[in-house]
Scaffold this motif. Structure first.
Motif, PDB file in Angstrom:
ATOM      1  N   THR A 326       0.828  -1.213   0.000  1.00 48.24           N
ATOM      2  CA  THR A 326       0.000   0.000   0.000  1.00 48.24           C
ATOM      3  C   THR A 326       0.860   1.258   0.000  1.00 48.24           C
ATOM      4  O   THR A 326       0.642   2.184  -0.788  1.00 48.24           O
ATOM      5  CB  THR A 326      -0.928   0.003   1.225  1.00 48.24           C
ATOM      6  OG1 THR A 326      -1.796  -1.135   1.163  1.00 48.24           O
ATOM      7  CG2 THR A 326      -1.762   1.270   1.275  1.00 48.24           C
ATOM      8  N   SER A 328       3.961   1.501  -0.846  1.00 44.89           N
ATOM      9  CA  SER A 328       4.751   1.555  -2.079  1.00 44.89           C
ATOM     10  C   SER A 328       3.993   2.254  -3.198  1.00 44.89           C
ATOM     11  O   SER A 328       4.543   3.125  -3.888  1.00 44.89           O
ATOM     12  CB  SER A 328       5.122   0.140  -2.527  1.00 44.89           C
ATOM     13  OG  SER A 328       5.778   0.162  -3.775  1.00 44.89           O
ATOM     14  N   ALA A 329       2.742   1.878  -3.384  1.00 35.82           N
ATOM     15  CA  ALA A 329       1.948   2.483  -4.458  1.00 35.82           C
ATOM     16  C   ALA A 329       1.809   3.989  -4.245  1.00 35.82           C
ATOM     17  O   ALA A 329       1.890   4.783  -5.199  1.00 35.82           O
ATOM     18  CB  ALA A 329       0.577   1.824  -4.525  1.00 35.82           C
ATOM     19  N   HIS A 330       1.615   4.397  -2.992  1.00 37.02           N
ATOM     20  CA  HIS A 330       1.459   5.819  -2.694  1.00 37.02           C
ATOM     21  C   HIS A 330       2.770   6.577  -2.950  1.00 37.02           C
ATOM     22  O   HIS A 330       2.757   7.662  -3.559  1.00 37.02           O
ATOM     23  CB  HIS A 330       1.032   5.982  -1.236  1.00 37.02           C
ATOM     24  CG  HIS A 330       0.834   7.410  -0.817  1.00 37.02           C
ATOM     25  ND1 HIS A 330      -0.191   8.191  -1.303  1.00 37.02           N
ATOM     26  CD2 HIS A 330       1.544   8.213   0.031  1.00 37.02           C
ATOM     27  CE1 HIS A 330      -0.117   9.397  -0.775  1.00 37.02           C
ATOM     28  NE2 HIS A 330       0.940   9.439   0.035  1.00 37.02           N
ATOM     29  N   MET A 332       5.195   5.748  -4.953  1.00 41.58           N
ATOM     30  CA  MET A 332       5.481   5.813  -6.388  1.00 41.58           C
ATOM     31  C   MET A 332       4.623   6.867  -7.084  1.00 41.58           C
ATOM     32  O   MET A 332       5.099   7.582  -7.982  1.00 41.58           O
ATOM     33  CB  MET A 332       5.278   4.444  -7.027  1.00 41.58           C
ATOM     34  CG  MET A 332       6.398   3.448  -6.732  1.00 41.58           C
ATOM     35  SD  MET A 332       8.064   4.065  -7.134  1.00 41.58           S
ATOM     36  CE  MET A 332       7.904   4.379  -8.898  1.00 41.58           C
ATOM     37  N   ASP A 333       3.370   6.981  -6.672  1.00 42.23           N
ATOM     38  CA  ASP A 333       2.519   8.038  -7.245  1.00 42.23           C
ATOM     39  C   ASP A 333       3.139   9.414  -6.998  1.00 42.23           C
ATOM     40  O   ASP A 333       3.178  10.266  -7.899  1.00 42.23           O
ATOM     41  CB  ASP A 333       1.117   7.977  -6.639  1.00 42.23           C
ATOM     42  CG  ASP A 333       0.287   6.847  -7.208  1.00 42.23           C
ATOM     43  OD1 ASP A 333       0.662   6.301  -8.264  1.00 42.23           O
ATOM     44  OD2 ASP A 333      -0.746   6.505  -6.597  1.00 42.23           O
ATOM     45  N   ARG A 334       3.603   9.631  -5.788  1.00 44.52           N
ATOM     46  CA  ARG A 334       4.169  10.930  -5.452  1.00 44.52           C
ATOM     47  C   ARG A 334       5.531  11.138  -6.118  1.00 44.52           C
ATOM     48  O   ARG A 334       5.859  12.254  -6.537  1.00 44.52           O
ATOM     49  CB  ARG A 334       4.273  11.087  -3.937  1.00 44.52           C
ATOM     50  CG  ARG A 334       2.889  11.160  -3.257  1.00 44.52           C
ATOM     51  CD  ARG A 334       2.905  12.074  -2.063  1.00 44.52           C
ATOM     52  NE  ARG A 334       3.438  13.403  -2.359  1.00 44.52           N
ATOM     53  CZ  ARG A 334       3.732  14.289  -1.418  1.00 44.52           C
ATOM     54  NH1 ARG A 334       3.530  14.004  -0.138  1.00 44.52           N
ATOM     55  NH2 ARG A 334       4.220  15.476  -1.735  1.00 44.52           N
ATOM     56  N   ARG A 336       6.488   9.902  -8.991  1.00 42.24           N
ATOM     57  CA  ARG A 336       6.264  10.166 -10.423  1.00 42.24           C
ATOM     58  C   ARG A 336       5.850  11.612 -10.673  1.00 42.24           C
ATOM     59  O   ARG A 336       6.011  12.119 -11.792  1.00 42.24           O
ATOM     60  CB  ARG A 336       5.209   9.209 -10.971  1.00 42.24           C
ATOM     61  CG  ARG A 336       5.662   7.753 -11.049  1.00 42.24           C
ATOM     62  CD  ARG A 336       4.631   6.881 -11.750  1.00 42.24           C
ATOM     63  NE  ARG A 336       4.971   5.470 -11.654  1.00 42.24           N
ATOM     64  CZ  ARG A 336       4.403   4.601 -10.835  1.00 42.24           C
ATOM     65  NH1 ARG A 336       3.425   5.016 -10.014  1.00 42.24           N
ATOM     66  NH2 ARG A 336       4.775   3.341 -10.815  1.00 42.24           N
ATOM     67  N   ALA A 337       5.341  12.261  -9.654  1.00 38.98           N
ATOM     68  CA  ALA A 337       4.928  13.660  -9.797  1.00 38.98           C
ATOM     69  C   ALA A 337       6.076  14.636  -9.538  1.00 38.98           C
ATOM     70  O   ALA A 337       5.907  15.842  -9.731  1.00 38.98           O
ATOM     71  CB  ALA A 337       3.775  13.963  -8.837  1.00 38.98           C
ATOM     72  N   ASP A 408       4.435  10.682   3.175  1.00 46.00           N
ATOM     73  CA  ASP A 408       4.144  12.061   2.770  1.00 46.00           C
ATOM     74  C   ASP A 408       5.157  13.039   3.356  1.00 46.00           C
ATOM     75  O   ASP A 408       5.579  13.991   2.684  1.00 46.00           O
ATOM     76  CB  ASP A 408       2.726  12.439   3.190  1.00 46.00           C
ATOM     77  CG  ASP A 408       1.671  11.876   2.249  1.00 46.00           C
ATOM     78  OD1 ASP A 408       1.987  11.663   1.063  1.00 46.00           O
ATOM     79  OD2 ASP A 408       0.532  11.654   2.702  1.00 46.00           O
TER      80      ASP A 408
END
Length: 425
Positions: A326, A328-330, A332-334, A336-337, A408
């Motif tokens: 869970t 990890s996915a978060h 990676m989203d951040r 990539r931004a 975060d």
């Protein structure tokens, strides 16, 4: 204070003892994902896979203290803990791997794995990538290209180009898997021609020290086919990716989709207690035990085994592998931004992340910039580091208890550091 301690270290430990960071951190306490230095400053640990379930986890501490108060001995006497642990651990493994030798370090485990390959094949040739690290014994340190051995690399060792996202082996990402396998086939032929023969190949399933290149499941299939055809063993060094770090799978080799003959493990096993192990099929273990006499005084002792069992309990009870997926996915989203003129690629495998920075279209490593970026993050209270051939990939590898809130905080600080860290002309 720091200068005094550095001088004392040099006096007592000798020269060139490595430390992290330009201003080494003097740690005095840890709890969960947090560490504190001697001045009381708190750091978010975004790098430590040793404290796998969090620094000073109370259940692991209690297991160590409780067993130490009852018995600690070695495996020439009978005791239950080591057997209970091997049963538990091999229960997470497939591919017929059901037996283990307990050690104190991953280096020892990898050393044994090389001898297992020799015992099975009767040959000595070994292959590794040209930008890896598998430990500190004489045998496995010869597989590291960081510092050549005195007298040069042994004749039975061959290196193949490590996979790379930005500079792929063979010149293209699509062709990299086949090109990598072709280099392995060439190395095998060289070893056979030189009279050493081919015993096996050792690799990390996520190529962690190589810079965490963006390989995908199935990448190693052509290479495994080459190794099998030549009669060699596949050794998976799971010291970094193992024990649920990849999130989707318990092991890196299962994530990448190949069946190893031998698996080695270390750092995360006991949350900081010094433990390692080499796991193998019974036929491989039998060949090793027939060819070599091996005993490890501290490997598999009751206290270490109790710590190992507690780590598995905590992982299961706290759902840490699922949490790793869970978070990890978060992350990676951040990641990539993220935007920065030198940022070439972000990569991840579970709670293992890399951000590679280059200076130009020729992919010249931005080594100095990443070194400054790491220091900027440490100054902000975030411990991480860098990897890769050019040391230009930011390396993030937090404990499994790393939360969405922690993630975060990390990325918010990284965004600020990227804005404020100067880009050298």
């Amino acid at each position: 204070m720091t200068e005094d301690m550095l001088a004392r270290r040099a006096r007592l430990m000798g020269p060139n003892v490595p430390t992290f960071y330009r201003n080494p951190v003097h740690l005095v306490r840890g709890q969960g994902v947090w560490l504190w230095d001697a001045a009381g400053k708190r750091y978010l640990d975004c790098y430590n896979n040793v404290a796998h379930v969090g620094h000073c986890h109370p259940r692991v501490v209690a297991a160590i203290a409780g067993q130490a108060a009852v018995l600690n001995t070695h495996t020439r006497y009978l005791h239950d803990n080591v057997l209970d642990y091997i049963e538990r651990l091999t229960g997470h493994l497939g591919h017929g791997i059901s037996q283990a030798i307990m050690t104190c370090t991953g280096s020892e485990a990898n050393d044994i794995a090389l001898r297992m390959a020799q015992a099975v094949t009767g040959k000595t040739g070994i292959i590794a990538t040209d930008n890896t690290y598998h430990g500190n014994t004489a045998a496995v340190s010869a597989l590291s290209t960081r510092r050549p051995p005195i007298g040069g690399y042994p004749g039975h060792v061959r290196f193949v180009p490590a996979p790379d996202s930005l500079r792929p082996v063979g010149g293209s990402v699509d062709g990299q898997a086949q090109a990598f396998a072709a280099h392995v086939a060439r190395a095998i032929a060289e070893l056979e021609a030189a009279g050493h023969g081919f015993s096996g190949m050792i690799l990390c399933p996520v190529f962690a020290n190589e810079g965490l290149p963006a390989v995908a499941p199935g990448f190693l299939d052509p290479t495994v086919a080459v190794i099998r055809k030549a009669g060699g063993l596949v050794i998976a060094d799971e010291v970094q990716p193992g024990f649920g770090r990849v999130g989707s799978h318990f092991w890196g080799h299962d994530w990448l989709g190949f069946a190893p003959d031998v698996v080695t493990v270390g750092k995360p096993m006991a949350n900081g207690h010094p433990v390692g192990a080499v796991l193998a099929r019974p036929d491989v273990m039998g060949a090793f035990r027939e060819a070599f006499g091996y005993f490890n005084t501290f490997g598999g002792n009751p206290v270490s085994a109790a710590a190992c069992l507690a780590v598995l309990d905590v992982m299961a009870d706290e759902g840490l592998q699922a949490q790793a997926a869970t978070v990890s996915a978060h992350v990676m989203d951040r990641m990539r931004a993220l935007r920065h003129p030198l940022l070439a690629e972000v990569r991840g495998a579970g709670l293992f992340f890399g951000a590679e920075f280059v200076l130009d279209d020729a992919m010249t490593p931005a080594t100095a910039f990443v070194a400054d970026l790491v220091e900027a993050m440490v100054a902000r209270g975030f411990l991480l580091n860098r990897i890769g051939r050019g040391a230009n990939t930011l390396k993030i590898r937090p404990p499994l208890v790393f939360s969405l809130e922690n993630a975060d905080s990390l990325i918010d600080a990284l965004e600020q550091a990227l804005r404020e860290t100067p880009v050298a002309a």
